[in-house]
Enzyme design. Structure first.
Site, PDB file in Angstrom:
ATOM      1  N   PHE A 129       0.953  -1.120  -0.046  1.00 54.58           N
ATOM      2  CA  PHE A 129       0.038   0.019  -0.093  1.00 54.58           C
ATOM      3  C   PHE A 129       0.763   1.326  -0.067  1.00 54.58           C
ATOM      4  CE2 PHE A 129      -2.354   3.345   1.815  1.00 54.58           C
ATOM      5  CZ  PHE A 129      -3.280   3.522   1.232  1.00 54.58           C
ATOM      6  N   ASP A 214       9.114   2.513   1.677  1.00 56.38           N
ATOM      7  CA  ASP A 214       8.111   3.420   2.036  1.00 56.38           C
ATOM      8  C   ASP A 214       7.867   3.010   3.575  1.00 56.38           C
ATOM      9  OD1 ASP A 214       5.605   4.191   2.910  1.00 56.38           O
ATOM     10  OD2 ASP A 214       4.402   3.355   1.118  1.00 56.38           O
ATOM     11  N   LYS A 243       3.042   9.691   8.113  1.00 56.70           N
ATOM     12  CA  LYS A 243       2.081   9.550   9.368  1.00 56.70           C
ATOM     13  C   LYS A 243       2.462   9.964  10.912  1.00 56.70           C
ATOM     14  CE  LYS A 243      -1.029   5.877   7.715  1.00 56.70           C
ATOM     15  NZ  LYS A 243      -0.631   5.101   6.475  1.00 56.70           N
TER      16      LYS A 243
HETATM   17  C1  PLP Z   1      -0.942   5.531   5.005  1.00 59.16           C
HETATM   18  C2  PLP Z   1       0.239   4.993   3.963  1.00 59.16           C
HETATM   19  C3  PLP Z   1       0.443   5.842   2.864  1.00 59.16           C
HETATM   20  C4  PLP Z   1      -0.411   6.677   2.069  1.00 59.16           C
HETATM   21  O1  PLP Z   1      -0.281   7.992   3.224  1.00 59.16           O
HETATM   22  P1  PLP Z   1      -1.374   9.098   3.225  1.00 59.16           P
HETATM   23  O2  PLP Z   1      -1.029   9.867   4.064  1.00 59.16           O
HETATM   24  O3  PLP Z   1      -2.790   8.488   3.289  1.00 59.16           O
HETATM   25  O4  PLP Z   1      -1.575   9.397   1.659  1.00 59.16           O
HETATM   26  C5  PLP Z   1       1.536   5.240   1.860  1.00 59.16           C
HETATM   27  N1  PLP Z   1       2.216   4.243   2.090  1.00 59.16           N
HETATM   28  C6  PLP Z   1       1.901   3.486   3.573  1.00 59.16           C
HETATM   29  C7  PLP Z   1       2.891   2.400   3.935  1.00 59.16           C
HETATM   30  C8  PLP Z   1       0.873   4.212   4.285  1.00 59.16           C
HETATM   31  O5  PLP Z   1       0.723   3.015   5.559  1.00 59.16           O
END
Ligand code: PLP
Length: 399
Positions: A129, A214, A243
């Protein structure tokens, strides 16, 4: 409830009035232990005095000046991120998806600057994701998120998570790099198998590719290290954070080595809000706490406590819990009942948790959580398991 919001989310019928630390108080006065932390965002919990003080002070100063001018708070935050990680440089964003977009662009632009603009493709992983923009849904490759939005953005090739041979087979003359989560969050708290990240680093070195991580969910201390990839002893070229970085204030960052970012010259990328004084003041306040000596060690040690307690819970409720996995304060409980049924039962027991892929329930407490709150959370999980067991027994009797 009739709502004027896009109905894009399945919301629980619950709103909150106050929060403090790991606790939230609903509008009906009910107290909840928050082990979702706004999906791993509230690294310092609710209403942390240092964050509240910082935000109030920043609110009385210019909120926003635009990136046409110097922003000392952003300079300082970038400098501190460089100090704390492999990176030399940072680009600030307002969200995780934007941080990933910047990471993708940085990787592509690196090869363009190297005279190989044909290298624009990234290898990504099943179950990944990376966000909900058009490029990040293509990177994630989840058909549910791609459906109905037209042709996916080109430039992503997917391999099974953990499969180095499949990665090597996908590497071609157009490959720019690999984009990977050290722990797949939304995918169900799938921890990278041993040697996988090191193997990706080796493949990247062998083929002249960039390793992009990521760390939007795993970064800023969530797993007990500042970056989760540190557990593997691997140095990436580019990383995306978000986050936990803002502790609840929208803030993300793409960080990179100077070499990997060498294509990102004046005019190459931009964001109106990205890195504004308000956001980066709060980011600095988060780092004041997270980078304090002993803070990350405490996260790691609390994580071991939570892991132990969850293992005991699994032993007591084998018909409800299938398995436990995670790192630091990022845990996934794979359940034998539908995970949304489990999160509802936990909520009824006064504990907030978050569903994820692979029928997993995520436990993501604020990093400032206490020992007693961990004990309380596991006790509430026990109540939820018992409720689910008697529900199953009643359903069985009714047959
Ligand atoms: C939450 C998340 C995203 C996306 O972040 P947003 O602030 O919702 O755009 C991307 N990569 C990972 C691993 C995430 O947990």
């Amino acid at each position: 409830m009739v709502s004027a919001l896009f109905p894009t989310y399945a919301r629980a019928d619950l709103a909150f009035e106050r929060g403090e630390g790991a606790w939230l108080v609903a509008s009906d006065g009910e107290r909840y232990l928050d082990f979702g932390a706004g999906v791993a965002v509230l690294s310092l919990g609710h209403a942390h005095p240092h964050l509240v003080g910082t935000l109030n002070a920043a609110a009385a100063k210019p909120w926003h000046v635009s990136n046409l001018f110097q922003i000392p708070q952003a300079e300082r935050l970038a400098e501190r991120l460089a100090q704390a990680t492999f990176a030399d440089l940072a680009f600030f964003t307002n969200s995780g998806a934007e941080a990933i977009e910047c990471a993708i662009k940085t990787a592509r632009k690196y090869h363009a600057a190297e005279g190989r603009p044909e290298r624009y493709r990234l290898i990504t992983f099943e179950g990944a994701f990376h966000g909900r923009t058009l490029a990040t849904i293509a990177a994630g490759g989840n058909p549910k998120y791609l459906d109905g939005f037209g042709p996916p953005v080109d430039g992503f090739d997917q391999a099974p998570y953990g499969d180095l041979e499949a990665v090597e087979a996908l590497i071609g003359p157009q490959t720019a790099g690999v984009l990977v989560e050290p722990v797949q969050g939304e995918g169900g708290v799938r921890v990278a198998p041993p040697r996988f990240l090191a193997g990706l680093r080796e493949l990247c070195d062998k083929h002249g590719l960039l390793l992009v991580v990521d760390e939007v969910q795993t970064g800023v201390g969530r797993t007990g290290r500042f970056l989760a990839i540190e557990h593997a002893g691997v140095i990436p070229d580019i990383a995306a954070l978000a986050k936990g970085l803002g502790g609840g204030f929208p803030l993300g960052a793409c960080i990179a080595t100077a070499e990997a970012a060498k294509g990102m010259t004046a005019g190459a990328h931009g964001s109106t809000y990205g890195g504004n004084p308000l956001a980066t003041s709060v980011g600095n306040a988060v780092l004041d706490v997270v980078l304090e000596p002993g803070f990350l060690e405490r996260v790691a040690s609390l994580g071991l406590t939570l892991r132990q307690r969850l293992a005991e819970l699994e032993d007591r409720h084998p018909t409800i819990i299938d398995s436990i996995r995670g790192e630091g304060l990022m845990f996934g409980v794979k359940t034998r009942v539908p995970n949304t049924q489990f999160t509802a039962a936990a909520r009824a027991a006064g504990l907030l948790t978050i569903p994820a892929g692979d029928n997993v329930v995520r436990l993501l407490p604020p990093l400032i959580v206490g020992e007693s709150e961990i004990a309380e959370a596991v006790q509430r999980l026990g109540v939820a398991c018992a409720a689910l067991e008697s529900e199953a027994a009643r359903a069985g009797a009714a047959l």
